[in-house]
Structure formats: C-alpha cells, structure tokens
Design a protein around this motif. Sequence first.
Motif, PDB file in Angstrom:
ATOM      1  N   TYR A  33      -6.971   2.775   1.041  1.00 22.18           N
ATOM      2  CA  TYR A  33      -7.289   1.392   0.691  1.00 22.18           C
ATOM      3  C   TYR A  33      -7.977   0.708   1.856  1.00 22.18           C
ATOM      4  O   TYR A  33      -7.526   0.802   2.991  1.00 22.18           O
ATOM      5  CB  TYR A  33      -6.003   0.631   0.338  1.00 22.18           C
ATOM      6  CG  TYR A  33      -5.314   1.180  -0.888  1.00 22.18           C
ATOM      7  CD1 TYR A  33      -5.606   0.683  -2.144  1.00 22.18           C
ATOM      8  CD2 TYR A  33      -4.373   2.202  -0.778  1.00 22.18           C
ATOM      9  CE1 TYR A  33      -4.981   1.185  -3.270  1.00 22.18           C
ATOM     10  CE2 TYR A  33      -3.752   2.713  -1.904  1.00 22.18           C
ATOM     11  CZ  TYR A  33      -4.048   2.197  -3.143  1.00 22.18           C
ATOM     12  OH  TYR A  33      -3.429   2.695  -4.256  1.00 22.18           O
ATOM     13  N   LYS A  38      -7.025  -5.794  -2.877  1.00 24.71           N
ATOM     14  CA  LYS A  38      -6.501  -4.823  -3.850  1.00 24.71           C
ATOM     15  C   LYS A  38      -4.999  -4.631  -3.630  1.00 24.71           C
ATOM     16  O   LYS A  38      -4.558  -4.340  -2.522  1.00 24.71           O
ATOM     17  CB  LYS A  38      -7.226  -3.494  -3.709  1.00 24.71           C
ATOM     18  CG  LYS A  38      -6.792  -2.472  -4.740  1.00 24.71           C
ATOM     19  CD  LYS A  38      -7.725  -1.292  -4.745  1.00 24.71           C
ATOM     20  CE  LYS A  38      -7.227  -0.210  -5.659  1.00 24.71           C
ATOM     21  NZ  LYS A  38      -7.715  -0.303  -6.990  1.00 24.71           N
ATOM     22  N   ILE A  39      -4.240  -4.769  -4.685  1.00 27.52           N
ATOM     23  CA  ILE A  39      -2.794  -4.569  -4.629  1.00 27.52           C
ATOM     24  C   ILE A  39      -2.508  -3.069  -4.575  1.00 27.52           C
ATOM     25  O   ILE A  39      -3.075  -2.291  -5.344  1.00 27.52           O
ATOM     26  CB  ILE A  39      -2.103  -5.207  -5.841  1.00 27.52           C
ATOM     27  CG1 ILE A  39      -2.289  -6.722  -5.794  1.00 27.52           C
ATOM     28  CG2 ILE A  39      -0.626  -4.838  -5.890  1.00 27.52           C
ATOM     29  CD1 ILE A  39      -1.802  -7.443  -7.029  1.00 27.52           C
ATOM     30  N   ILE A  40      -1.635  -2.684  -3.671  1.00 27.68           N
ATOM     31  CA  ILE A  40      -1.271  -1.280  -3.523  1.00 27.68           C
ATOM     32  C   ILE A  40       0.014  -1.041  -4.307  1.00 27.68           C
ATOM     33  O   ILE A  40       1.050  -1.625  -4.006  1.00 27.68           O
ATOM     34  CB  ILE A  40      -1.070  -0.915  -2.038  1.00 27.68           C
ATOM     35  CG1 ILE A  40      -2.369  -1.144  -1.265  1.00 27.68           C
ATOM     36  CG2 ILE A  40      -0.595   0.526  -1.896  1.00 27.68           C
ATOM     37  CD1 ILE A  40      -2.235  -1.000   0.235  1.00 27.68           C
ATOM     38  N   GLU A  41      -0.081  -0.190  -5.331  1.00 22.26           N
ATOM     39  CA  GLU A  41       1.085   0.155  -6.137  1.00 22.26           C
ATOM     40  C   GLU A  41       1.317   1.655  -6.015  1.00 22.26           C
ATOM     41  O   GLU A  41       0.429   2.446  -6.320  1.00 22.26           O
ATOM     42  CB  GLU A  41       0.866  -0.221  -7.596  1.00 22.26           C
ATOM     43  CG  GLU A  41       0.776  -1.720  -7.809  1.00 22.26           C
ATOM     44  CD  GLU A  41       0.653  -2.075  -9.285  1.00 22.26           C
ATOM     45  OE1 GLU A  41       1.330  -1.427 -10.118  1.00 22.26           O
ATOM     46  OE2 GLU A  41      -0.110  -2.995  -9.578  1.00 22.26           O
ATOM     47  N   VAL A  42       2.510   2.038  -5.566  1.00 25.16           N
ATOM     48  CA  VAL A  42       2.849   3.443  -5.404  1.00 25.16           C
ATOM     49  C   VAL A  42       4.238   3.695  -5.960  1.00 25.16           C
ATOM     50  O   VAL A  42       5.025   2.772  -6.163  1.00 25.16           O
ATOM     51  CB  VAL A  42       2.799   3.873  -3.922  1.00 25.16           C
ATOM     52  CG1 VAL A  42       1.379   3.789  -3.392  1.00 25.16           C
ATOM     53  CG2 VAL A  42       3.721   3.038  -3.074  1.00 25.16           C
ATOM     54  N   GLU A  43       4.530   4.956  -6.182  1.00 24.04           N
ATOM     55  CA  GLU A  43       5.856   5.363  -6.622  1.00 24.04           C
ATOM     56  C   GLU A  43       6.583   6.012  -5.458  1.00 24.04           C
ATOM     57  O   GLU A  43       5.958   6.452  -4.485  1.00 24.04           O
ATOM     58  CB  GLU A  43       5.744   6.333  -7.797  1.00 24.04           C
ATOM     59  CG  GLU A  43       5.152   5.688  -9.032  1.00 24.04           C
ATOM     60  CD  GLU A  43       5.100   6.639 -10.214  1.00 24.04           C
ATOM     61  OE1 GLU A  43       5.807   7.672 -10.196  1.00 24.04           O
ATOM     62  OE2 GLU A  43       4.348   6.347 -11.149  1.00 24.04           O
ATOM     63  N   ALA A 100       6.004   5.965   0.596  1.00 26.64           N
ATOM     64  CA  ALA A 100       6.954   5.103  -0.096  1.00 26.64           C
ATOM     65  C   ALA A 100       8.270   5.879  -0.213  1.00 26.64           C
ATOM     66  O   ALA A 100       8.333   6.907  -0.861  1.00 26.64           O
ATOM     67  CB  ALA A 100       6.431   4.729  -1.482  1.00 26.64           C
ATOM     68  N   LEU A 103      12.774   1.943  -3.282  1.00 21.43           N
ATOM     69  CA  LEU A 103      12.373   0.674  -3.898  1.00 21.43           C
ATOM     70  C   LEU A 103      13.160  -0.483  -3.376  1.00 21.43           C
ATOM     71  O   LEU A 103      14.257  -0.460  -3.038  1.00 21.43           O
ATOM     72  CB  LEU A 103      12.530   0.773  -5.420  1.00 21.43           C
ATOM     73  CG  LEU A 103      11.701   1.880  -6.058  1.00 21.43           C
ATOM     74  CD1 LEU A 103      12.046   1.993  -7.533  1.00 21.43           C
ATOM     75  CD2 LEU A 103      10.216   1.611  -5.902  1.00 21.43           C
TER      76      LEU A 103
END
Length: 103
Positions: A33, A38-43, A100, A103
């Motif tokens: 990124y 930009k939003i960073i979305e990860v699992e 990551a 959560l």
Amino acid sequence: MKHSRLVPVVIAFVLAALVLTFSGCELDGVEEYQDPAKIIEVEEGDEFAIVLESNPTTGYSWQLAEPLDEEIIHLVKTEFEEPDTELLGASGEEKWTFEAVGL
C-alpha cells in the motif's frame, strides 16, 4: 524562523507525493500500500506492506509514532530500496512489512 517555514512545505510535499502514488500492488504474496487514503483490510495471519518515500541520507526516514500492540499486529521487517538513478540526493522507498496477528 527559517525552520518553522520549512516544515509546512515539507509536509505539503510529502502529502502530495503520497497522494500521487499507486496503491494495492502485490508482490511475493504481500499486498503493498502506498496510498494513505486507501483503507487496509486484512485477515488474521495476512502480511501486508506499507511503502513510503524515504531518503535516509538527508535524514528523511520513517519511524513508528508509538509501540505496536503485538497482540494485534507484528512488524515483520523494514527494508530500504535504493533509487534507480545515479542522481545525488534522490529518494528511495522504505517498505514496512506487517503481519495481522489477532483482532
């Protein structure tokens, strides 16, 4: 007095440069990124990298503002990529790779 005028100019330049970069590139299975909007979305378990313009020879490099919550995110590594030019003072890129963890 000279220093206080320089700081807003440098900040404006950095923000403009970041806005003009591309985002969401993926190399080696790690999404990179560069776009701060930009939003960073990860699992959980995913690795991702934040790529920032940097020039350590002039003192222009990055550091964390505060320690990471190691139960949520882990810093895997940082790397510096030299510029592809012979120009003195040219900027390269710092790549910060994170994982990551939870959560």
